[in-house]
Design a protein around this motif. Sequence first.
Motif, PDB file in Angstrom:
ATOM      1  N   VAL B  31       0.925  -1.134  -0.311  1.00  0.00           N
ATOM      2  CA  VAL B  31      -0.403   0.067   0.457  1.00  0.00           C
ATOM      3  C   VAL B  31       1.195   1.188  -0.029  1.00  0.00           C
ATOM      4  CG1 VAL B  31      -1.748  -0.938   1.162  1.00  0.00           C
ATOM      5  CG2 VAL B  31      -0.098   0.140   2.651  1.00  0.00           C
ATOM      6  N   TYR B  32      -0.067   2.557   0.131  1.00  0.00           N
ATOM      7  CA  TYR B  32       0.443   3.854  -0.022  1.00  0.00           C
ATOM      8  C   TYR B  32      -0.207   4.062   1.063  1.00  0.00           C
ATOM      9  CZ  TYR B  32       2.870   3.659  -4.959  1.00  0.00           C
ATOM     10  OH  TYR B  32       3.491   3.572  -6.136  1.00  0.00           O
ATOM     11  N   LEU B  33       0.134   4.818   2.161  1.00  0.00           N
ATOM     12  CA  LEU B  33      -0.658   5.582   3.146  1.00  0.00           C
ATOM     13  C   LEU B  33       0.276   7.098   2.693  1.00  0.00           C
ATOM     14  CD1 LEU B  33       1.251   2.491   5.505  1.00  0.00           C
ATOM     15  CD2 LEU B  33      -0.747   3.272   5.557  1.00  0.00           C
ATOM     16  N   PHE B  34      -0.867   7.487   3.372  1.00  0.00           N
ATOM     17  CA  PHE B  34      -1.428   8.996   3.462  1.00  0.00           C
ATOM     18  C   PHE B  34      -1.482   9.849   5.069  1.00  0.00           C
ATOM     19  CE2 PHE B  34      -0.750   9.884  -1.415  1.00  0.00           C
ATOM     20  CZ  PHE B  34      -0.778   7.638  -1.335  1.00  0.00           C
ATOM     21  N   TRP B  35      -1.294  10.851   5.178  1.00  0.00           N
ATOM     22  CA  TRP B  35      -1.824  11.429   6.066  1.00  0.00           C
ATOM     23  C   TRP B  35      -2.469  12.872   6.184  1.00  0.00           C
ATOM     24  CZ3 TRP B  35      -4.078  10.648  11.179  1.00  0.00           C
ATOM     25  CH2 TRP B  35      -2.987   9.874  12.162  1.00  0.00           C
ATOM     26  N   TYR B  36      -3.816  13.055   5.325  1.00  0.00           N
ATOM     27  CA  TYR B  36      -4.020  14.125   5.005  1.00  0.00           C
ATOM     28  C   TYR B  36      -4.906  15.163   6.554  1.00  0.00           C
ATOM     29  CZ  TYR B  36      -4.523  12.656   0.233  1.00  0.00           C
ATOM     30  OH  TYR B  36      -4.243  12.168  -0.707  1.00  0.00           O
ATOM     31  N   VAL B  37      -4.918  16.786   6.308  1.00  0.00           N
ATOM     32  CA  VAL B  37      -5.022  17.628   7.482  1.00  0.00           C
ATOM     33  C   VAL B  37      -6.464  17.777   6.868  1.00  0.00           C
ATOM     34  CG1 VAL B  37      -3.378  18.871   7.365  1.00  0.00           C
ATOM     35  CG2 VAL B  37      -5.051  18.658   9.569  1.00  0.00           C
ATOM     36  N   GLN B  38      -7.218  18.343   8.006  1.00  0.00           N
ATOM     37  CA  GLN B  38      -8.530  19.048   7.804  1.00  0.00           C
ATOM     38  C   GLN B  38      -8.594  20.103   8.252  1.00  0.00           C
ATOM     39  OE1 GLN B  38     -12.198  17.208   7.207  1.00  0.00           O
ATOM     40  NE2 GLN B  38     -13.361  18.747   5.788  1.00  0.00           N
ATOM     41  N   TYR B  39      -8.690  21.410   8.617  1.00  0.00           N
ATOM     42  CA  TYR B  39      -9.206  22.648   9.294  1.00  0.00           C
ATOM     43  C   TYR B  39     -10.275  23.222   9.291  1.00  0.00           C
ATOM     44  CZ  TYR B  39      -3.658  23.306   9.139  1.00  0.00           C
ATOM     45  OH  TYR B  39      -2.359  22.433   9.314  1.00  0.00           O
ATOM     46  N   PRO B  40     -10.882  23.433  10.060  1.00  0.00           N
ATOM     47  CA  PRO B  40     -12.585  23.669  10.573  1.00  0.00           C
ATOM     48  C   PRO B  40     -13.150  24.592   8.028  1.00  0.00           C
ATOM     49  CG  PRO B  40     -11.162  24.181  12.187  1.00  0.00           C
ATOM     50  CD  PRO B  40      -9.990  23.569  11.539  1.00  0.00           C
ATOM     51  N   ASN B  41     -14.070  23.895   8.247  1.00  0.00           N
ATOM     52  CA  ASN B  41     -14.658  24.820   7.190  1.00  0.00           C
ATOM     53  C   ASN B  41     -13.437  24.477   6.530  1.00  0.00           C
ATOM     54  OD1 ASN B  41     -17.047  24.963   8.267  1.00  0.00           O
ATOM     55  ND2 ASN B  41     -15.643  26.346   8.776  1.00  0.00           N
ATOM     56  N   GLN B  42     -12.643  23.793   5.887  1.00  0.00           N
ATOM     57  CA  GLN B  42     -12.000  23.929   4.671  1.00  0.00           C
ATOM     58  C   GLN B  42     -11.657  22.136   4.279  1.00  0.00           C
ATOM     59  OE1 GLN B  42      -7.718  25.447   4.804  1.00  0.00           O
ATOM     60  NE2 GLN B  42      -8.470  27.530   6.700  1.00  0.00           N
ATOM     61  N   GLY B  43     -11.193  21.614   3.053  1.00  0.00           N
ATOM     62  CA  GLY B  43     -11.366  20.920   2.412  1.00  0.00           C
ATOM     63  C   GLY B  43      -9.408  19.995   2.652  1.00  0.00           C
ATOM     64  N   LEU B  44      -9.629  19.229   2.037  1.00  0.00           N
ATOM     65  CA  LEU B  44      -7.836  18.347   2.929  1.00  0.00           C
ATOM     66  C   LEU B  44      -6.662  18.447   2.014  1.00  0.00           C
ATOM     67  CD1 LEU B  44     -10.208  16.539   3.386  1.00  0.00           C
ATOM     68  CD2 LEU B  44      -8.881  14.604   3.496  1.00  0.00           C
ATOM     69  N   GLN B  45      -5.708  18.725   2.512  1.00  0.00           N
ATOM     70  CA  GLN B  45      -4.678  18.993   2.983  1.00  0.00           C
ATOM     71  C   GLN B  45      -3.062  17.832   2.573  1.00  0.00           C
ATOM     72  OE1 GLN B  45      -3.338  22.547   4.230  1.00  0.00           O
ATOM     73  NE2 GLN B  45      -1.028  22.509   3.667  1.00  0.00           N
ATOM     74  N   LEU B  46      -2.861  18.212   1.684  1.00  0.00           N
ATOM     75  CA  LEU B  46      -1.948  16.580   2.068  1.00  0.00           C
ATOM     76  C   LEU B  46      -0.598  17.276   3.192  1.00  0.00           C
ATOM     77  CD1 LEU B  46      -1.079  13.230   1.270  1.00  0.00           C
ATOM     78  CD2 LEU B  46       0.494  14.748  -0.230  1.00  0.00           C
ATOM     79  N   LEU B  47      -0.416  16.491   4.464  1.00  0.00           N
ATOM     80  CA  LEU B  47       1.067  16.477   4.727  1.00  0.00           C
ATOM     81  C   LEU B  47       1.894  15.596   4.774  1.00  0.00           C
ATOM     82  CD1 LEU B  47      -0.420  16.533   8.738  1.00  0.00           C
ATOM     83  CD2 LEU B  47       0.478  18.125   7.993  1.00  0.00           C
ATOM     84  N   LEU B  48       1.594  13.952   4.115  1.00  0.00           N
ATOM     85  CA  LEU B  48       3.133  13.774   3.991  1.00  0.00           C
ATOM     86  C   LEU B  48       2.441  11.982   3.671  1.00  0.00           C
ATOM     87  CD1 LEU B  48       2.623  11.699   6.335  1.00  0.00           C
ATOM     88  CD2 LEU B  48       3.678  12.998   7.790  1.00  0.00           C
TER      89      LEU B  48
END
Lengths: 116, 115
Positions: B31-48
């Motif tokens: 697999v590939y693994l990802f972490w995304y962050v979602q700030y309030p009222n926003q879309g997802l941003q790739l962390l790493l």
Amino acid sequence: SAVISQKPSRDICQRGTSLTIQCQVDSQVTMMFWYRQQPGQSLTLIATANQGSEATYESGFVIDKFPISRPNLTFSTLTVSNMSPEDSSIYLCSVVGLAGATDTQYFGPGTRLTVL
Amino acid sequence: AQSVTQLDSQVPVFEEAPVELRCNYSSSVSVYLFWYVQYPNQGLQLLLKYLSGSTLVKGINGFEAEFNKSQTSFHLRKPSVHISDTAEYFCAVSDHTGTASKLTFGTGTRLQVTL
């Protein structure tokens, strides 16, 4: 860096109506996806938007309820048809192929839909 | 089929303290693994992301994650958090097919940073 935009950013709709959400990328991408994020929940894939052909839907999602178009490599639309309050969610598009990266999905800002 | 488990639905932490957000996955293929962050009222941003190679992956905003194949884990860490790190964090996995395919997300962890 490339920009992914969605329109509208939010909307409040009446039961029984339909809403079309647009996803625009400022550069060509290979793949586009649509996700739903119900209140307080994680993301669920609705479908893969295929350029020039019918979308590929995940289990539990059907074309009559969520028709999708992808006329070119930078644009896609998702329609939420005959809406009910249960359709209140954030709808996000994601893309693959930005800056040549074929292994990562990048997300748009989302469309926050409330159905009354 | 893959699945992702984020064991903590909420993690409260004081500013400048270290934090670890846990993620375990299940898959019968690589697999590939990802972490995304979602700030309030926003879309997802790739962390790493982890694709291959070094098991320690560094991302944006001072975050890092370590891929542990034997424990099927991909925990996210930051040595010193800031108020602005308050957000929802999602771990996700996709097939190791060479192109990004379907992402399976965990249920998310809400990081709440306070003074």
